[in-house]
Design a protein around this motif. Structure first.
Motif, mmCIF file in Angstrom:
data_model
loop_
_atom_site.group_PDB
_atom_site.id
_atom_site.type_symbol
_atom_site.label_atom_id
_atom_site.label_comp_id
_atom_site.label_asym_id
_atom_site.label_seq_id
_atom_site.Cartn_x
_atom_site.Cartn_y
_atom_site.Cartn_z
ATOM 1 N N GLN A 10 0.839 -1.202 0.000
ATOM 2 C CA GLN A 10 0.000 0.000 0.000
ATOM 3 C C GLN A 10 0.876 1.255 0.000
ATOM 4 O O GLN A 10 0.634 2.179 -0.768
ATOM 5 C CB GLN A 10 -0.921 -0.008 1.214
ATOM 6 N N PHE A 11 1.899 1.275 0.834
ATOM 7 C CA PHE A 11 2.783 2.435 0.919
ATOM 8 C C PHE A 11 3.502 2.666 -0.404
ATOM 9 O O PHE A 11 3.587 3.797 -0.887
ATOM 10 C CB PHE A 11 3.799 2.243 2.048
ATOM 11 N N ILE A 12 4.024 1.606 -1.003
ATOM 12 C CA ILE A 12 4.749 1.746 -2.263
ATOM 13 C C ILE A 12 3.822 2.265 -3.360
ATOM 14 O O ILE A 12 4.183 3.177 -4.110
ATOM 15 C CB ILE A 12 5.415 0.413 -2.674
ATOM 16 N N GLU A 13 2.619 1.716 -3.459
ATOM 17 C CA GLU A 13 1.687 2.165 -4.499
ATOM 18 C C GLU A 13 1.267 3.622 -4.289
ATOM 19 O O GLU A 13 1.116 4.366 -5.252
ATOM 20 C CB GLU A 13 0.462 1.259 -4.554
ATOM 21 N N GLU A 14 1.072 4.034 -3.036
ATOM 22 C CA GLU A 14 0.664 5.410 -2.753
ATOM 23 C C GLU A 14 1.788 6.416 -2.965
ATOM 24 O O GLU A 14 1.536 7.570 -3.256
ATOM 25 C CB GLU A 14 0.155 5.531 -1.314
ATOM 26 N N HIS A 15 3.034 5.986 -2.792
ATOM 27 C CA HIS A 15 4.178 6.892 -2.876
ATOM 28 C C HIS A 15 5.103 6.564 -4.040
ATOM 29 O O HIS A 15 6.286 6.912 -4.007
ATOM 30 C CB HIS A 15 4.960 6.860 -1.558
ATOM 31 N N LEU A 16 4.591 5.934 -5.063
ATOM 32 C CA LEU A 16 5.412 5.493 -6.195
ATOM 33 C C LEU A 16 6.080 6.661 -6.912
ATOM 34 O O LEU A 16 7.178 6.510 -7.446
ATOM 35 C CB LEU A 16 4.548 4.691 -7.181
ATOM 36 N N THR A 17 5.452 7.809 -6.913
ATOM 37 C CA THR A 17 6.015 8.963 -7.620
ATOM 38 C C THR A 17 6.999 9.749 -6.761
ATOM 39 O O THR A 17 7.592 10.705 -7.226
ATOM 40 C CB THR A 17 4.890 9.913 -8.081
ATOM 41 N N LEU A 21 8.523 12.335 -14.754
ATOM 42 C CA LEU A 21 8.261 12.965 -13.453
ATOM 43 C C LEU A 21 7.091 12.297 -12.751
ATOM 44 O O LEU A 21 7.104 12.136 -11.527
ATOM 45 C CB LEU A 21 8.007 14.457 -13.636
ATOM 46 N N ASP A 22 6.058 11.901 -13.518
ATOM 47 C CA ASP A 22 4.900 11.220 -12.934
ATOM 48 C C ASP A 22 5.269 9.859 -12.345
ATOM 49 O O ASP A 22 4.573 9.360 -11.465
ATOM 50 C CB ASP A 22 3.800 11.021 -13.981
ATOM 51 N N CYS A 23 6.340 9.284 -12.828
ATOM 52 C CA CYS A 23 6.764 7.950 -12.358
ATOM 53 C C CYS A 23 7.875 8.020 -11.310
ATOM 54 O O CYS A 23 8.437 6.986 -10.941
ATOM 55 C CB CYS A 23 7.235 7.115 -13.538
ATOM 56 N N GLY A 24 8.203 9.216 -10.871
ATOM 57 C CA GLY A 24 9.215 9.338 -9.833
ATOM 58 C C GLY A 24 10.636 9.279 -10.340
ATOM 59 O O GLY A 24 11.564 9.094 -9.551
ATOM 60 N N MET A 25 10.825 9.459 -11.637
ATOM 61 C CA MET A 25 12.173 9.456 -12.209
ATOM 62 C C MET A 25 12.715 10.878 -12.195
ATOM 63 O O MET A 25 11.943 11.849 -12.157
ATOM 64 C CB MET A 25 12.152 8.911 -13.639
ATOM 65 N N ALA A 26 14.021 11.034 -12.240
ATOM 66 C CA ALA A 26 14.646 12.352 -12.162
ATOM 67 C C ALA A 26 14.344 13.192 -13.401
ATOM 68 O O ALA A 26 14.023 14.369 -13.295
ATOM 69 C CB ALA A 26 16.153 12.205 -11.982
#
Length: 181
Positions: free
Chosen positions: A61-68, A127-132
């Protein structure tokens, strides 16, 4: 005449304990009552490193909520009430990959879905996927899937045209905004 005579020592080995004594204890117990010492089989008692079901749920749950966002191993360890090193070990045992690789794989799956479903620029998707940045997305995407994001987009669009399952442009925008707002 008194001659010095060294004492004879008996060595008795019990499990992993060695006793050196000058007293012969074997005569204290009759031979018929002596039985070999058997230790219990501890292989079943030793539990493998596993995450409990509630810990798995919290992590997922944490990973899916904070994936970005940036996800640190310390944060995941605190969620599961384990130390950082022990958490890393049990996570790898449970998921067959490190926490970093798991999060990266999930981000790349999200990027793959967004590339196929939207016409958004790759820089936005990165950016939406949490990449630099876009370069980071392209390099990681190629390492994971074996093709660049543009090649993936072109091939998925070609498949969608053949099947007629392409999203209308308004639906694509709604999918994108619903997912990240």
């Amino acid at each position: 005449m008194n001659t010095y005579r060294p004492k004879e020592f008996k060595i008795i080995e019990v499990a992993s304990l060695v006793i050196v004594s000058d007293v012969d204890l074997s005569a204290a117990v009759p031979a018929s009552n002596q039985a070999p010492i058997s230790l219990p089989d501890l292989s079943e008692a030793v539990q493998r490193d596993l995450l409990l079901p509630w810990q798995r749920r919290k992590i997922m749950q944490f990973i899916e909520e904070h994936l970005t966002e940036t996800i640190k191993v310390e944060e995941l360890a605190v969620l599961t009430k384990l130390s950082k090193t022990y958490f890393s070990r049990v996570f790898k045992s449970a998921f067959k990959e490190s926490p970093y690789n798991y999060v990266l794989r999930r981000r790349m799956q999200l990027a793959k879905d967004l590339i196929a479903e939207t016409d958004a620029p790759l820089s936005e998707i990165a950016l939406d996927c949490g990449m630099a940045d876009q370069a980071h997305l392209c390099k990681t995407f190629r390492n994971v899937f074996g093709s660049t994001p543009n090649q993936w987009r072109r091939s998925s669009q070609a498949l969608q045209r053949k099947s007629g399952a392409r999203f209308p442009s308004t639906a694509r925008k709604e999918v994108n905004t619903a997912r990240f707002n």
